[in-house]
Design an enzyme around this catalytic site. Structure first.
Site, PDB file in Angstrom:
ATOM      1  N   HIS A  38       3.251   4.193   0.394  1.00 49.53           N
ATOM      2  CA  HIS A  38       3.569   4.991   1.583  1.00 49.53           C
ATOM      3  C   HIS A  38       4.908   5.663   1.394  1.00 49.53           C
ATOM      4  O   HIS A  38       5.756   5.207   0.631  1.00 49.53           O
ATOM      5  CB  HIS A  38       3.564   4.124   2.849  1.00 49.53           C
ATOM      6  CG  HIS A  38       4.437   2.910   2.759  1.00 49.53           C
ATOM      7  ND1 HIS A  38       4.039   1.770   2.110  1.00 49.53           N
ATOM      8  CD2 HIS A  38       5.694   2.661   3.213  1.00 49.53           C
ATOM      9  CE1 HIS A  38       4.992   0.871   2.180  1.00 49.53           C
ATOM     10  NE2 HIS A  38       6.029   1.379   2.837  1.00 49.53           N
ATOM     11  N   HIS A  59       0.902  -1.157   0.000  1.00 50.19           N
ATOM     12  CA  HIS A  59       0.000   0.000   0.000  1.00 50.19           C
ATOM     13  C   HIS A  59       0.939   1.204   0.000  1.00 50.19           C
ATOM     14  O   HIS A  59       1.756   1.343   0.919  1.00 50.19           O
ATOM     15  CB  HIS A  59      -0.909  -0.045   1.234  1.00 50.19           C
ATOM     16  CG  HIS A  59      -1.868   1.108   1.375  1.00 50.19           C
ATOM     17  ND1 HIS A  59      -3.204   0.945   1.683  1.00 50.19           N
ATOM     18  CD2 HIS A  59      -1.669   2.443   1.287  1.00 50.19           C
ATOM     19  CE1 HIS A  59      -3.794   2.129   1.756  1.00 50.19           C
ATOM     20  NE2 HIS A  59      -2.875   3.064   1.532  1.00 50.19           N
TER      21      HIS A  59
HETATM   22  P1  5GP Z   1       8.179  -0.822   3.355  1.00 49.80           P
HETATM   23  O1  5GP Z   1       9.131  -1.892   3.778  1.00 49.80           O
HETATM   24  O2  5GP Z   1       6.971  -1.433   2.664  1.00 49.80           O
HETATM   25  O3  5GP Z   1       8.793   0.287   2.560  1.00 49.80           O
HETATM   26  O4  5GP Z   1       7.694  -0.126   4.676  1.00 49.80           O
HETATM   27  C1  5GP Z   1       6.736  -0.669   5.514  1.00 49.80           C
HETATM   28  C2  5GP Z   1       6.981  -0.092   6.880  1.00 49.80           C
HETATM   29  O5  5GP Z   1       5.817  -0.280   7.641  1.00 49.80           O
HETATM   30  C3  5GP Z   1       8.126  -0.757   7.631  1.00 49.80           C
HETATM   31  O6  5GP Z   1       9.105   0.228   7.960  1.00 49.80           O
HETATM   32  C4  5GP Z   1       7.445  -1.344   8.872  1.00 49.80           C
HETATM   33  O7  5GP Z   1       8.235  -1.231  10.029  1.00 49.80           O
HETATM   34  C5  5GP Z   1       6.168  -0.539   8.960  1.00 49.80           C
HETATM   35  N1  5GP Z   1       5.039  -1.239   9.529  1.00 49.80           N
HETATM   36  C6  5GP Z   1       4.590  -2.480   9.173  1.00 49.80           C
HETATM   37  N2  5GP Z   1       3.502  -2.803   9.889  1.00 49.80           N
HETATM   38  C7  5GP Z   1       3.245  -1.737  10.699  1.00 49.80           C
HETATM   39  C8  5GP Z   1       2.229  -1.477  11.674  1.00 49.80           C
HETATM   40  O8  5GP Z   1       1.344  -2.282  11.944  1.00 49.80           O
HETATM   41  N3  5GP Z   1       2.275  -0.282  12.314  1.00 49.80           N
HETATM   42  C9  5GP Z   1       3.253   0.634  12.037  1.00 49.80           C
HETATM   43  N4  5GP Z   1       3.206   1.781  12.728  1.00 49.80           N
HETATM   44  N5  5GP Z   1       4.212   0.430  11.126  1.00 49.80           N
HETATM   45  C10 5GP Z   1       4.215  -0.748  10.459  1.00 49.80           C
HETATM   46 ZN    ZN Z   2      -4.359  -0.746   1.448  1.00 48.30          ZN
END
Ligand code: 5GP
Ligand code: ZN
Length: 114
Positions: A100, A98
């Site tokens: 971000h 999703h």
């Molecule tokens: P990505 O790896 O997709 O770029 O970033 C996802 C981020 O979401 C990671 O840094 C991870 O720590 C964070 N994250 C995953 N699940 C949760 C959650 O339930 N709550 C929060 N606050 N952060 C989350």
């Molecule tokens: Zn979503």
């Protein structure tokens, strides 16, 4: 849809938001990699940057020109700056499908990233 950021954005999973408006929520990363590590998440489910369409133009402008600068200011990052990261799909290290935006700050960042 079974999407953790949709559940956070629609408050199925209680989360303290550092920012919220009609289009966006922002909250602290659960596993921070910098003293400030805020995730900016559109309320609309968009899987990743490649799934954006021209319909999302206003949303992206809002995030880039209004939300991120506001959070950066509030988090004390305006003077020294920060890093904005959008991990995209496997090679980009995206773990939550999703869209971000990671705002990382309050320490100097290395380059190149890992
Ligand atoms: P990505 O790896 O997709 O770029 O970033 C996802 C981020 O979401 C990671 O840094 C991870 O720590 C964070 N994250 C995953 N699940 C949760 C959650 O339930 N709550 C929060 N606050 N952060 C989350
Ligand atoms: Zn979503």
């Amino acid at each position: 849809m079974d999407c953790i950021f949709c559940k956070i954005a629609n408050k199925e999973i209680p989360t303290n938001f550092v920012y919220e408006d009609e289009f966006v929520v922002a909250f602290n990363d659960i596993s921070p990699v910098a003293p400030v590590h805020v995730l900016v998440v559109p309320k609309k489910h968009i899987a990743n940057l490649l799934e954006l369409t021209s319909d999302d133009g206003q949303l992206m402008l809002h995030i880039m020109a209004t939300v991120i600068p506001k959070i950066a200011n509030e988090q004390g990052l305006a003077e020294n700056g920060f890093r904005l990261v959008v991990n995209t799909k496997e090679d980009g290290g995206q773990t939550v499908p999703h869209l971000h935006f990671h705002i990382l700050g309050a320490r100097a960042m290395a380059w190149p990233p890992g």
